[in-house]
Scaffold this active site. Sequence first.
Site, PDB file in Angstrom:
ATOM      1  N   PRO A  29      29.544  21.155  15.263  1.00  0.00           N
ATOM      2  CG  PRO A  29      30.117  18.596  14.683  1.00  0.00           C
ATOM      3  CD  PRO A  29      30.115  19.925  14.355  1.00  0.00           C
ATOM      4  CG  ASP A  30      30.727  23.847  21.487  1.00  0.00           C
ATOM      5  OD1 ASP A  30      32.170  24.047  21.159  1.00  0.00           O
ATOM      6  OD2 ASP A  30      30.748  24.094  22.638  1.00  0.00           O
ATOM      7  CG  PHE A  31      36.311  23.577  17.291  1.00  0.00           C
ATOM      8  CD1 PHE A  31      34.949  22.892  16.470  1.00  0.00           C
ATOM      9  CD2 PHE A  31      36.579  24.131  16.704  1.00  0.00           C
ATOM     10  CE1 PHE A  31      34.938  23.447  15.283  1.00  0.00           C
ATOM     11  CE2 PHE A  31      36.908  25.502  15.814  1.00  0.00           C
ATOM     12  CZ  PHE A  31      35.959  24.792  14.904  1.00  0.00           C
ATOM     13  NE  ARG A  32      36.615  24.878  24.498  1.00  0.00           N
ATOM     14  CZ  ARG A  32      37.525  25.228  24.366  1.00  0.00           C
ATOM     15  NH1 ARG A  32      37.855  24.237  25.926  1.00  0.00           N
ATOM     16  NH2 ARG A  32      38.761  26.167  24.245  1.00  0.00           N
ATOM     17  CG  ASN A  98      30.946  30.897  16.162  1.00  0.00           C
ATOM     18  OD1 ASN A  98      30.751  30.282  17.078  1.00  0.00           O
ATOM     19  ND2 ASN A  98      29.080  31.124  15.798  1.00  0.00           N
ATOM     20  CG  ASP A 100      30.728  29.417  11.642  1.00  0.00           C
ATOM     21  OD1 ASP A 100      29.765  30.748  11.485  1.00  0.00           O
ATOM     22  OD2 ASP A 100      30.245  28.899  12.789  1.00  0.00           O
ATOM     23  CG  HIS A 115      38.623  33.513  18.785  1.00  0.00           C
ATOM     24  ND1 HIS A 115      37.229  32.358  19.395  1.00  0.00           N
ATOM     25  CD2 HIS A 115      38.530  33.730  19.299  1.00  0.00           C
ATOM     26  CE1 HIS A 115      37.347  32.440  20.502  1.00  0.00           C
ATOM     27  NE2 HIS A 115      38.008  33.040  21.011  1.00  0.00           N
ATOM     28  CB  CYS A 126      56.670  35.924   0.816  1.00  0.00           C
ATOM     29  SG  CYS A 126      54.660  36.257   0.553  1.00  0.00           S
ATOM     30  CB  CYS A 146      57.541  33.237  -1.864  1.00  0.00           C
ATOM     31  SG  CYS A 146      56.726  32.932  -0.273  1.00  0.00           S
ATOM     32  N   GLY A 183      24.417  31.365  22.942  1.00  0.00           N
ATOM     33  CA  GLY A 183      25.289  30.319  21.610  1.00  0.00           C
ATOM     34  C   GLY A 183      26.388  30.760  22.799  1.00  0.00           C
ATOM     35  CG  ASN A 209      23.640  30.657  25.903  1.00  0.00           C
ATOM     36  OD1 ASN A 209      24.321  29.793  25.424  1.00  0.00           O
ATOM     37  ND2 ASN A 209      24.469  31.443  26.750  1.00  0.00           N
ATOM     38  CB  ALA A 227      19.722  30.804  18.873  1.00  0.00           C
TER      39      ALA A 227
END
Length: 250
Positions: A29-32, A98, A100, A115, A126, A146, A183, A209, A227
């Site tokens: 799902p779209d995060f928003r 994306n 993913d 992103h 480190c 570490c 998209g 879209n 799409a």
Amino acid sequence: MRKVAEEIIKAKFCIALTGAGISTESGIPDFRSKDGLWSRYDINEYGYLHSFLKNPAKVWKMLAEMAELFEKVKPNPAHYALAELEKLGLLKAVITQNIDGLHQEAGNKKVIEFHGSFNTLTCLNCGKKYSKEKIDLKNLPPRCSCNGILKPDIVFFGEPIPTKALNEALELANKSDLILVIGTSCAVYPAAALPIIVKRKGGKIIEINREESELSYLADYKLLGKAGEILPKVVEEVKKLMKNRLQKIQ
Ligand SMILES: [Zn+2]
């Protein structure tokens, strides 16, 4: 569809810009969106770099859920259609917002991850890199040998776009005479600037879209819908045209 296929064949340097909308059909799902991550996790407490640094164990709970989802999902026909266009020599690169990894899994070789990516993690202490497969998600937060905390190489809010990805994307957009925008509502800069760069240099924009976006007024072609249904049809059309041309030449 036919005209879009003709444009793709005619283009000298075609690239694609993709966003959350191409992966929703894979089950992310779209995060928003209302089922998205930010409906269950407060973006201020989980989404920012400072939130991660302040309480990595807490933010890692969300990240572990994300990692588990990414593990389960598979590319959909839209991802495979873009991989096929690259194989045909008609698509030079995919620039994606994306994280993913589904474009690479579908077979695309040239993918710029705006992103970042969840496939690798870096030790905050480190700098040692780890691949996702090597991480034990049972003990959160995962740690380096570490004892430093590992952070996935994704871009949190408050973090800049990785310089290399940004430079590569700008370079590609400057070379392009055709960009497929898939998209993404193109509401977030600097990704949203890429189609504008192509357009300003005389290139064309094809938008795929679910619904009209902030980009629509600039698009030369708009294909509204899923799409995963539209892109395979476009590729079919491209292959038909290429075959016809080949027969004419012979
Ligand atoms: Zn370390």
